[in-house]
Design an enzyme around this catalytic site. Structure first.
Site, PDB file in Angstrom:
ATOM      1  N   HIS A 157       0.808  -1.219   0.000  1.00  0.00           N
ATOM      2  CA  HIS A 157       0.000   0.000   0.000  1.00  0.00           C
ATOM      3  C   HIS A 157       0.840   1.268   0.000  1.00  0.00           C
ATOM      4  CE1 HIS A 157      -4.052  -1.800   0.748  1.00  0.00           C
ATOM      5  NE2 HIS A 157      -3.287  -2.822   1.117  1.00  0.00           N
ATOM      6  N   ASP A 365       3.745   9.314  -1.145  1.00  0.00           N
ATOM      7  CA  ASP A 365       2.561   8.563  -0.712  1.00  0.00           C
ATOM      8  C   ASP A 365       2.295   7.444  -1.700  1.00  0.00           C
ATOM      9  OD1 ASP A 365       0.600   8.168   1.184  1.00  0.00           O
ATOM     10  OD2 ASP A 365      -0.188  10.198   1.033  1.00  0.00           O
TER      11      ASP A 365
END
Length: 460
Positions: A157, A365
């Site tokens: 992730h 991110d």
């Protein structure tokens, strides 16, 4: 018929009583588990004096949940240690914050072995296993050692770091070798998948075929980008619900004719909050006409408060906020509203809708679903503007946002000013294109693409 077994550090299925603050990822995984009569396995979040390996099994929201408790030493070495003091900063390009201690890596290996011991008896011969995130990179290797030959997929992730950064990790090769016990390796972006392939070919003499098959350590794994999406339908429903409407009305009343810029993040050094505040300060410095006409609402939910780096970033943000407010505030206007608490998704939907600009500027991110939530919450007739970091995984899919370099204060400031001045026609055009993309690549499409690829991947 095969079951799907989802494995993650923590287990968070939506309960029978409603979604609450549970995000779209948990809902998507829960839907897949119900569809495949599957099991969600992971740490309970509780610690005990002595590890027993005892599994607690229950039904939550129609999903079978299996959890184990860990020892306090496990939590400190595996979770607070290797996962969050070693891998997290490194994978977010903060080598300066990475901490390498032998006890951390030992705890990481120990907990992954314990997970494998507990999980192996639950696995049927035709089950398909989907492991999530950086906490559990060695899990497939441990399962293989225990005789599990099922298809096992892994999804990361967070970003995968560039090769030269990964080389700073002690035993980096062993970590990558463990990934080759998975059949399918999924990354958020093509950038991360490419960085992984670069390591395989340049550092360990492996090869990668055009179809994504990577060969190294005498094994084969398929590598691909599977960008996670938003549960658009669910979020739109939340945004039109009574809670969201009440929050929207509340925010509208507090605007007092001013434009609101909103940022919503976990309190983390990877989110670029200090850089964001300084860019906003640049706006106020360069554009005196905008003072008292705009404010920044920054919601920063505290996390990992036992880790020194998180205590330090909180102290710095408190100081920067105080300085900016002290320099620019008037008796009836505060430039930054800085809030350290969490909010429900439906509450946030109302806040997003009231904001003229969504400011999503992480330094690094994996994806950043806040960017997608902000777009999904907007009024189609009068949408706001998304300002998005080029280093958020979402930027690969959301090019109609105002894409910025979060390290460039002037560039971010200029994007804020541009967004505030943007006419309605351009805002609607950009928003419509962004929404079309969100619907095409929603969380169900992500889940189905990954599960289908895993179920059709032959054992390497």
């Amino acid at each position: 018929m095969s079951r799907l077994i989802v494995v993650s550090n923590r287990v968070q299925p939506p309960g029978d009583g409603g979604e609450g603050a549970v995000g779209g990822l948990a809902m998507a995984l829960a839907a897949a588990l119900r569809e495949h009569s599957g099991v969600w396995f992971g740490w309970s979040g509780q610690t005990v004096d002595e590890y027993s390996g005892q599994i607690a099994i229950q039904k939550v929201g129609g999903v079978t949940v299996a959890t184990v408790d860990l020892e306090e030493q496990d939590r400190q070495e595996y979770y607070n240690g290797y996962a969050n003091r070693t891998l997290w900063p490194l994978f977010h390009y903060r080598v300066d914050l990475s901490s390498y201690e032998r006890s951390f890596s030992e705890g990481y290996a120990r907990v992954n072995a314990r997970f494998a011991d507990a999980l192996t008896p639950l696995v049927g011969p035709d089950d398909v296993i989907w492991v999530h995130d950086y906490h559990l990179i060695p899990l497939a290797q441990e399962l293989r050692r225990r005789g599990v030959r099922n298809r096992i997929g892994f999804f990361l992730h967070i970003p995968w770091p560039a090769r030269r950064l990964l080389l700073t990790l002690p035993e980096h090769e062993a970590l990558v070798e463990a990934l080759f016990d998975y059949d399918l390796l999924g990354f958020q972006t093509e950038d991360s998948a490419s960085a992984f392939r670069d390591y395989v070919t340049a550092e360990v003499g492996g090869s990668v075929e055009p179809d994504g098959l990577a060969h190294a350590f005498g094994r084969t794994a398929r590598v691909g980008a599977f960008p996670i999406g938003l549960d658009v339908e669910s979020f739109e429903a939340a945004a039109s619900g009574e809670v969201a409407k009440a929050e929207f009305d509340r925010m509208q009343a507090s605007l007092n004719g001013r434009a609101m810029i909103v940022g919503v993040d976990r309190l983390d050094y990877s989110k670029g909050l200090e850089e964001r505040f300084l860019a906003y300060e640049q706006v106020l410095t360069d554009h005196e006409e905008l003072r008292e006409q705009v404010f920044l609402l920054q919601i920063a939910t505290p996390s990992r408060e036992e880790v020194d780096a998180y205590q330090e970033i909180r102290a710095r943000l408190d100081a920067v906020t105080g300085r900016i407010n002290g320099a620019f505030a008037t008796v009836d206007w505060v430039p930054i509203r800085y809030v350290n608490r969490g909010y429900r998704r439906d509450e946030l939907a109302g806040v997003y809708r009231a904001a003229r600009i969504g400011l999503v500027t992480p330094l690094r991110d994996g994806m950043n679903l806040v960017a997608k939530e902000y777009v999904a919450a907007q009024d189609p007739q009068d949408p706001g503007v998304l300002v998005l970091s080029q280093f958020a995984g979402a930027s690969e899919q959301m090019q109609q946002a105002l894409i910025v370099n979060p390290f460039n204060r002037e560039e971010v400031a200029e994007a804020i000013v541009r967004g505030l001045a943007m006419d309605k026609a351009e805002r609607i055009e950009r928003w419509s294109a962004l929404m079309d993309g969100l619907r095409r690549t929603d969380v169900a499409a992500w889940r189905d693409d990954f599960v289908t690829a895993l179920m059709t991947t032959a054992r390497g």
